[in-house]
Design a protein around this motif. Structure first.
Motif, PDB file in Angstrom:
ATOM      1  N   ALA A 108      27.340  82.885  32.370  1.00 39.82           N
ATOM      2  CA  ALA A 108      26.880  82.247  31.134  1.00 39.82           C
ATOM      3  C   ALA A 108      28.014  82.128  30.112  1.00 39.82           C
ATOM      4  N   LEU A 109      28.851  83.136  30.012  1.00 40.64           N
ATOM      5  CA  LEU A 109      29.980  83.064  29.090  1.00 40.64           C
ATOM      6  C   LEU A 109      30.934  81.951  29.527  1.00 40.64           C
ATOM      7  N   GLY A 110      31.193  81.844  30.823  1.00 35.44           N
ATOM      8  CA  GLY A 110      32.029  80.749  31.319  1.00 35.44           C
ATOM      9  C   GLY A 110      31.435  79.392  30.978  1.00 35.44           C
ATOM     10  N   GLN A 111      30.113  79.272  31.100  1.00 30.76           N
ATOM     11  CA  GLN A 111      29.440  78.013  30.768  1.00 30.76           C
ATOM     12  C   GLN A 111      29.545  77.707  29.275  1.00 30.76           C
ATOM     13  N   GLN A 112      29.441  78.737  28.443  1.00 34.87           N
ATOM     14  CA  GLN A 112      29.598  78.542  26.996  1.00 34.87           C
ATOM     15  C   GLN A 112      31.012  78.074  26.669  1.00 34.87           C
ATOM     16  N   ILE A 144      34.814  73.239  25.012  1.00 32.48           N
ATOM     17  CA  ILE A 144      36.095  72.559  25.224  1.00 32.48           C
ATOM     18  C   ILE A 144      35.958  71.087  24.844  1.00 32.48           C
ATOM     19  N   CYS A 145      36.750  70.662  23.878  1.00 33.92           N
ATOM     20  CA  CYS A 145      36.723  69.253  23.463  1.00 33.92           C
ATOM     21  C   CYS A 145      37.746  68.439  24.241  1.00 33.92           C
ATOM     22  N   GLU A 146      38.924  68.981  24.428  1.00 32.87           N
ATOM     23  CA  GLU A 146      39.983  68.283  25.158  1.00 32.87           C
ATOM     24  C   GLU A 146      40.216  69.067  26.443  1.00 32.87           C
ATOM     25  N   GLY A 147      41.448  69.472  26.630  1.00 35.29           N
ATOM     26  CA  GLY A 147      41.779  70.373  27.723  1.00 35.29           C
ATOM     27  C   GLY A 147      41.947  71.770  27.153  1.00 35.29           C
ATOM     28  N   THR A 207      36.939  85.447  38.787  1.00 33.70           N
ATOM     29  CA  THR A 207      36.454  84.279  39.531  1.00 33.70           C
ATOM     30  C   THR A 207      35.018  83.958  39.158  1.00 33.70           C
ATOM     31  N   THR A 208      34.217  84.965  38.864  1.00 34.95           N
ATOM     32  CA  THR A 208      32.829  84.739  38.451  1.00 34.95           C
ATOM     33  C   THR A 208      32.801  83.957  37.141  1.00 34.95           C
ATOM     34  N   MET A 209      33.620  84.357  36.170  1.00 31.01           N
ATOM     35  CA  MET A 209      33.660  83.630  34.905  1.00 31.01           C
ATOM     36  C   MET A 209      34.195  82.220  35.128  1.00 31.01           C
ATOM     37  N   THR A 210      35.188  82.088  36.003  1.00 29.67           N
ATOM     38  CA  THR A 210      35.733  80.770  36.318  1.00 29.67           C
ATOM     39  C   THR A 210      34.649  79.881  36.921  1.00 29.67           C
ATOM     40  N   ARG A 211      33.808  80.448  37.783  1.00 32.34           N
ATOM     41  CA  ARG A 211      32.707  79.684  38.378  1.00 32.34           C
ATOM     42  C   ARG A 211      31.808  79.115  37.277  1.00 32.34           C
ATOM     43  N   GLY A 212      31.449  79.940  36.301  1.00 29.64           N
ATOM     44  CA  GLY A 212      30.628  79.469  35.195  1.00 29.64           C
ATOM     45  C   GLY A 212      31.309  78.366  34.407  1.00 29.64           C
ATOM     46  N   LEU A 213      32.593  78.528  34.182  1.00 27.75           N
ATOM     47  CA  LEU A 213      33.354  77.546  33.426  1.00 27.75           C
ATOM     48  C   LEU A 213      33.416  76.208  34.177  1.00 27.75           C
ATOM     49  N   VAL A 214      33.775  76.244  35.452  1.00 33.29           N
ATOM     50  CA  VAL A 214      33.918  75.027  36.254  1.00 33.29           C
ATOM     51  C   VAL A 214      32.565  74.337  36.428  1.00 33.29           C
ATOM     52  N   GLN A 215      31.521  75.106  36.712  1.00 27.12           N
ATOM     53  CA  GLN A 215      30.196  74.516  36.852  1.00 27.12           C
ATOM     54  C   GLN A 215      29.687  74.003  35.503  1.00 27.12           C
ATOM     55  N   GLY A 216      30.047  74.686  34.425  1.00 28.19           N
ATOM     56  CA  GLY A 216      29.680  74.230  33.089  1.00 28.19           C
ATOM     57  C   GLY A 216      30.327  72.907  32.714  1.00 28.19           C
ATOM     58  N   LEU A 217      31.452  72.608  33.349  1.00 27.63           N
ATOM     59  CA  LEU A 217      32.133  71.333  33.123  1.00 27.63           C
ATOM     60  C   LEU A 217      31.598  70.227  34.026  1.00 27.63           C
ATOM     61  N   GLY A 218      30.640  70.574  34.896  1.00 29.93           N
ATOM     62  CA  GLY A 218      29.995  69.545  35.696  1.00 29.93           C
ATOM     63  C   GLY A 218      30.168  69.633  37.196  1.00 29.93           C
ATOM     64  N   HIS A 219      30.912  70.620  37.691  1.00 34.97           N
ATOM     65  CA  HIS A 219      31.073  70.757  39.142  1.00 34.97           C
ATOM     66  C   HIS A 219      29.785  71.294  39.759  1.00 34.97           C
ATOM     67  N   VAL A 220      29.365  70.640  40.830  1.00 30.83           N
ATOM     68  CA  VAL A 220      28.200  71.099  41.574  1.00 30.83           C
ATOM     69  C   VAL A 220      28.716  71.606  42.914  1.00 30.83           C
ATOM     70  N   GLY A 221      28.448  72.843  43.214  1.00 29.07           N
ATOM     71  CA  GLY A 221      28.921  73.413  44.468  1.00 29.07           C
ATOM     72  C   GLY A 221      29.649  74.711  44.248  1.00 29.07           C
ATOM     73  N   ASN A 222      30.251  75.188  45.324  1.00 25.86           N
ATOM     74  CA  ASN A 222      30.938  76.472  45.292  1.00 25.86           C
ATOM     75  C   ASN A 222      32.219  76.410  44.465  1.00 25.86           C
ATOM     76  N   THR A 264      33.320  78.271  18.303  1.00 23.99           N
ATOM     77  CA  THR A 264      32.088  77.712  18.862  1.00 23.99           C
ATOM     78  C   THR A 264      31.337  78.777  19.655  1.00 23.99           C
ATOM     79  N   ILE A 265      32.064  79.554  20.466  1.00 22.35           N
ATOM     80  CA  ILE A 265      31.449  80.610  21.264  1.00 22.35           C
ATOM     81  C   ILE A 265      30.833  81.675  20.368  1.00 22.35           C
ATOM     82  N   SER A 266      31.498  81.997  19.271  1.00 26.39           N
ATOM     83  CA  SER A 266      31.006  83.038  18.358  1.00 26.39           C
ATOM     84  C   SER A 266      29.628  82.710  17.829  1.00 26.39           C
ATOM     85  N   SER A 267      29.330  81.424  17.699  1.00 23.59           N
ATOM     86  CA  SER A 267      28.018  81.047  17.180  1.00 23.59           C
ATOM     87  C   SER A 267      26.906  81.339  18.193  1.00 23.59           C
ATOM     88  N   TYR A 268      27.266  81.476  19.493  1.00 24.37           N
ATOM     89  CA  TYR A 268      26.291  81.834  20.523  1.00 24.37           C
ATOM     90  C   TYR A 268      26.136  83.353  20.665  1.00 24.37           C
TER      91      TYR A 268
END
Length: 158
Positions: A19-23, A28-31, A45-60, A153-157
């Motif tokens: 969830a933190l990775g997704q937040q 992220i506005c740019e890169g 890697t778990t946080m990276t998974r949330g981040l990558v999936q939060g950016l729209g990746h579907v899959g492993n 932005t994250i702090s507001s969550y």
């Protein structure tokens, strides 16, 4: 450090780490360049998974331990996940064209960044993950205006 430069969180379980990775992804506005720090199994890697999936990746999302980089070409962004754990010599990064990955619009996530020191750009955010019993703690430190905006932005969550 100034306001919005650090954020301390407790992560109860794997779901909270994702969830933190997704937040982060939503903020992220740019890169952005993230350095992931922590012992083996701390949740990088778990946080990276949330981040990558939060950016729209579907899959492993797997750690590119042997290939050094796993690219994700998403509709909105190019995302590159680096795992430098097995890097023998940081100069190898120069041969693979490491600088080409770090464009202003790309999201680059680097596990074990200390192994690439001198060959990779400074992070917008350092993420430190540590064991806290069965849970984890996360400390995020911004090192750029872009990083500070993401943490604000994250702090507001939180």
């Amino acid at each position: 450090m100034s306001q919005n430069s650090t954020l301390q969180l407790s992560l109860a379980d794997e779901g909270a780490t994702i969830a933190l990775g997704q937040q982060l992804a939503l903020a992220i506005c740019e890169g952005a360049v993230f350095y992931m720090h922590g012992d083996l199994g701390a949740g990088k890697t778990t946080m990276t998974r949330g981040l990558v999936q939060g950016l729209g990746h579907v899959g492993n999302v797997k750690s590119p331990t042997y290939t050094l980089v796993e690219p994700y070409e998403l509709a909105a962004k190019s995302v590159y996940h680096f795992d430098l754990y097995r890097l023998g010599d940081p100069e190898e990064l120069e041969f693979m064209g490491i600088r080409d990955y770090f464009s202003a619009q790309a999201v680059c996530i680097v596990e074990w960044p200390e192994k690439g020191q001198g060959y990779i750009p400074n992070p917008d955010i350092d993420v430190y993950l540590a064991y806290e019993g069965e849970a984890r703690s996360a400390s995020l430190e911004a090192h750029s205006e872009r990083g500070k905006q993401i943490l604000a932005t994250i702090s507001s969550y939180a």
